[in-house]
Design a protein around this motif. Structure first.
Motif, PDB file in Angstrom:
ATOM      1  N   GLN A  78       0.857  -1.182   0.000  1.00  0.00           N
ATOM      2  CA  GLN A  78       0.000   0.000   0.000  1.00  0.00           C
ATOM      3  C   GLN A  78       0.896   1.235   0.000  1.00  0.00           C
ATOM      4  OE1 GLN A  78      -2.268  -0.359   3.611  1.00  0.00           O
ATOM      5  NE2 GLN A  78      -3.294  -2.236   2.961  1.00  0.00           N
ATOM      6  N   GLN A  79       0.424   2.319  -0.642  1.00  0.00           N
ATOM      7  CA  GLN A  79       1.161   3.576  -0.547  1.00  0.00           C
ATOM      8  C   GLN A  79       0.874   4.212   0.802  1.00  0.00           C
ATOM      9  OE1 GLN A  79       1.326   6.460  -3.757  1.00  0.00           O
ATOM     10  NE2 GLN A  79       0.730   4.888  -5.234  1.00  0.00           N
ATOM     11  N   ALA A  80       1.882   4.892   1.350  1.00  0.00           N
ATOM     12  CA  ALA A  80       1.696   5.635   2.596  1.00  0.00           C
ATOM     13  C   ALA A  80       2.076   7.087   2.343  1.00  0.00           C
ATOM     14  CB  ALA A  80       2.549   5.026   3.702  1.00  0.00           C
ATOM     15  N   ALA A  81       1.867   7.932   3.356  1.00  0.00           N
ATOM     16  CA  ALA A  81       2.039   9.378   3.152  1.00  0.00           C
ATOM     17  C   ALA A  81       3.259   9.926   3.885  1.00  0.00           C
ATOM     18  CB  ALA A  81       0.775  10.108   3.607  1.00  0.00           C
ATOM     19  N   TYR A  82       4.356   9.205   3.829  1.00  0.00           N
ATOM     20  CA  TYR A  82       5.585   9.659   4.497  1.00  0.00           C
ATOM     21  C   TYR A  82       6.651   9.963   3.448  1.00  0.00           C
ATOM     22  CZ  TYR A  82       3.266   7.423   8.446  1.00  0.00           C
ATOM     23  OH  TYR A  82       2.347   7.052   9.398  1.00  0.00           O
ATOM     24  N   GLY A  83       7.574  10.893   3.786  1.00  0.00           N
ATOM     25  CA  GLY A  83       8.679  11.221   2.892  1.00  0.00           C
ATOM     26  C   GLY A  83       8.198  11.695   1.536  1.00  0.00           C
ATOM     27  N   ASP A  84       9.010  11.478   0.494  1.00  0.00           N
ATOM     28  CA  ASP A  84       8.600  11.815  -0.869  1.00  0.00           C
ATOM     29  C   ASP A  84       7.835  10.659  -1.510  1.00  0.00           C
ATOM     30  OD1 ASP A  84       9.660  14.485  -1.119  1.00  0.00           O
ATOM     31  OD2 ASP A  84      11.653  13.584  -1.072  1.00  0.00           O
ATOM     32  N   ALA A  85       8.094   9.467  -1.018  1.00  0.00           N
ATOM     33  CA  ALA A  85       7.334   8.283  -1.449  1.00  0.00           C
ATOM     34  C   ALA A  85       7.500   7.228  -0.367  1.00  0.00           C
ATOM     35  CB  ALA A  85       7.855   7.754  -2.782  1.00  0.00           C
ATOM     36  N   SER A  86       6.445   6.489  -0.100  1.00  0.00           N
ATOM     37  CA  SER A  86       6.553   5.438   0.921  1.00  0.00           C
ATOM     38  C   SER A  86       5.579   4.308   0.628  1.00  0.00           C
ATOM     39  CB  SER A  86       6.310   6.001   2.323  1.00  0.00           C
ATOM     40  OG  SER A  86       5.136   6.762   2.372  1.00  0.00           O
ATOM     41  N   LEU A  87       5.999   3.121   1.058  1.00  0.00           N
ATOM     42  CA  LEU A  87       5.213   1.913   0.862  1.00  0.00           C
ATOM     43  C   LEU A  87       5.027   1.193   2.191  1.00  0.00           C
ATOM     44  CD1 LEU A  87       7.097   0.407  -2.221  1.00  0.00           C
ATOM     45  CD2 LEU A  87       4.799   1.418  -2.264  1.00  0.00           C
ATOM     46  N   VAL A  88       3.886   0.529   2.326  1.00  0.00           N
ATOM     47  CA  VAL A  88       3.689  -0.413   3.432  1.00  0.00           C
ATOM     48  C   VAL A  88       3.685  -1.802   2.804  1.00  0.00           C
ATOM     49  CG1 VAL A  88       2.333  -1.015   5.454  1.00  0.00           C
ATOM     50  CG2 VAL A  88       2.095   1.268   4.444  1.00  0.00           C
ATOM     51  N   LEU A  89       4.767  -2.536   3.050  1.00  0.00           N
ATOM     52  CA  LEU A  89       4.884  -3.909   2.563  1.00  0.00           C
ATOM     53  C   LEU A  89       4.326  -4.855   3.615  1.00  0.00           C
ATOM     54  CD1 LEU A  89       8.558  -3.571   1.356  1.00  0.00           C
ATOM     55  CD2 LEU A  89       6.649  -4.042  -0.179  1.00  0.00           C
ATOM     56  N   PHE A  90       3.792  -5.977   3.155  1.00  0.00           N
ATOM     57  CA  PHE A  90       3.271  -6.979   4.091  1.00  0.00           C
ATOM     58  C   PHE A  90       3.982  -8.315   3.887  1.00  0.00           C
ATOM     59  CE2 PHE A  90      -0.018  -3.792   4.215  1.00  0.00           C
ATOM     60  CZ  PHE A  90      -0.381  -3.773   5.553  1.00  0.00           C
ATOM     61  N   PRO A  91       5.202  -8.438   4.461  1.00  0.00           N
ATOM     62  CA  PRO A  91       5.847  -9.741   4.424  1.00  0.00           C
ATOM     63  C   PRO A  91       4.966 -10.771   5.132  1.00  0.00           C
ATOM     64  CG  PRO A  91       6.991  -8.266   5.950  1.00  0.00           C
ATOM     65  CD  PRO A  91       5.996  -7.446   5.197  1.00  0.00           C
ATOM     66  N   PHE A  92       4.260 -10.304   6.185  1.00  0.00           N
ATOM     67  CA  PHE A  92       3.307 -11.122   6.931  1.00  0.00           C
ATOM     68  C   PHE A  92       2.107 -10.254   7.294  1.00  0.00           C
ATOM     69  CE2 PHE A  92       7.634 -12.565   8.182  1.00  0.00           C
ATOM     70  CZ  PHE A  92       7.656 -13.682   7.350  1.00  0.00           C
ATOM     71  N   PRO A  93       0.918 -10.858   7.389  1.00  0.00           N
ATOM     72  CA  PRO A  93      -0.287 -10.056   7.632  1.00  0.00           C
ATOM     73  C   PRO A  93      -0.225  -9.185   8.886  1.00  0.00           C
ATOM     74  CG  PRO A  93      -0.885 -12.279   6.953  1.00  0.00           C
ATOM     75  CD  PRO A  93       0.605 -12.287   7.137  1.00  0.00           C
ATOM     76  N   ARG A  94       0.459  -9.629   9.928  1.00  0.00           N
ATOM     77  CA  ARG A  94       0.494  -8.855  11.172  1.00  0.00           C
ATOM     78  C   ARG A  94       1.796  -8.063  11.364  1.00  0.00           C
ATOM     79  NH1 ARG A  94      -3.994  -9.733  14.108  1.00  0.00           N
ATOM     80  NH2 ARG A  94      -5.007 -11.787  14.072  1.00  0.00           N
ATOM     81  N   VAL A  95       2.676  -8.084  10.357  1.00  0.00           N
ATOM     82  CA  VAL A  95       3.956  -7.359  10.499  1.00  0.00           C
ATOM     83  C   VAL A  95       4.178  -6.460   9.275  1.00  0.00           C
ATOM     84  CG1 VAL A  95       6.438  -7.560  10.945  1.00  0.00           C
ATOM     85  CG2 VAL A  95       4.879  -9.315  11.825  1.00  0.00           C
ATOM     86  N   PRO A  96       3.520  -5.293   9.241  1.00  0.00           N
ATOM     87  CA  PRO A  96       3.761  -4.369   8.134  1.00  0.00           C
ATOM     88  C   PRO A  96       5.151  -3.745   8.238  1.00  0.00           C
ATOM     89  CG  PRO A  96       2.318  -3.344   9.765  1.00  0.00           C
ATOM     90  CD  PRO A  96       2.530  -4.763  10.211  1.00  0.00           C
ATOM     91  N   VAL A  97       5.776  -3.528   7.088  1.00  0.00           N
ATOM     92  CA  VAL A  97       7.093  -2.903   7.021  1.00  0.00           C
ATOM     93  C   VAL A  97       6.962  -1.648   6.157  1.00  0.00           C
ATOM     94  CG1 VAL A  97       9.457  -3.143   6.179  1.00  0.00           C
ATOM     95  CG2 VAL A  97       8.346  -5.077   7.327  1.00  0.00           C
TER      96      VAL A  97
END
Length: 200
Positions: free
Chosen positions: A137-156
């Protein structure tokens, strides 16, 4: 050859009730095949405690399970046994601020954030496109940011600031603070490495 840590995790997983594992890890279990199903980076993984193996027919899974297999196998099995049924805290933490988090910034454990900056600091569109391929998912930090889901309960969260006249491009990795309830520090490190390397 399987590491002793991974062998231990498989042994624990074999003794757990599937219903409990599924609730805690946000996974599914197929009684007939005796396989767990877990989503990782938008891919569907099949986890076999009997065969102590992880497979996937999802596109891109070769990269995750073979080239990054050391990180993926170790982290995935420990996630399956360690995850807890608790919500995200919404508080983001730098790994350095986790208990013992200096590990992430020492010697061979240093996260390849400089490579992320080099690869994507001048190509934010490429960064976001790669994230989309990985179910991020895109997030609203920095100039560009992503929320990766290596695992459902541990977003990176991976955040990039692009280069400007004063500063070179830089990138950061953050966890939701709930991560410590699910994974031990060394497995969080392995999860962080896997998340950055799959972007590269």
């Amino acid at each position: 050859m399987m590491s002793p840590g991974e062998e231990k995790a498989w042994s624990i997983l074999s003794g757990l009730e599937p219903e409990e594992v599924c609730r805690n890890a946000k996974a599914a279990f197929d009684e007939k095949s005796r396989l767990y199903r877990l989503e990782s980076f938008g891919m569907n993984l099949s986890i076999s405690p009997a065969e102590r193996s992880i497979g996937s027919s999802s596109q891109g899974s070769d990269l995750l399970l073979q080239r990054l297999g050391y990180f993926a196998n170790l982290s995935t099995v420990w996630y399956m046994v360690g995850a807890r049924d608790i919500p995200f805290s919404g508080n983001l933490v730098n790994p350095l601020n986790l208990r013992g988090g200096q590990l992430f910034f020492r010697g061979t454990h240093v996260l390849p954030l400089d490579k992320i900056s080099l690869r994507y600091g001048g190509n934010l569109e490429g960064f976001l496109k790669k994230g989309k391929e990985l179910g991020a998912q895109q997030a609203a930090y920095g100039d560009a940011s992503l929320v990766l889901f290596p695992f459902p309960r541990v977003p990176v969260y991976v955040i990039i600031w692009k280069e400007d006249e004063e500063f070179p491009a830089r990138s950061d990795l953050l966890f939701d603070s709930s991560c410590e309830h699910h994974l031990a520090l060394d497995i969080l490190w392995s999860t962080a490495m896997m998340s950055l390397l799959i972007l590269l």
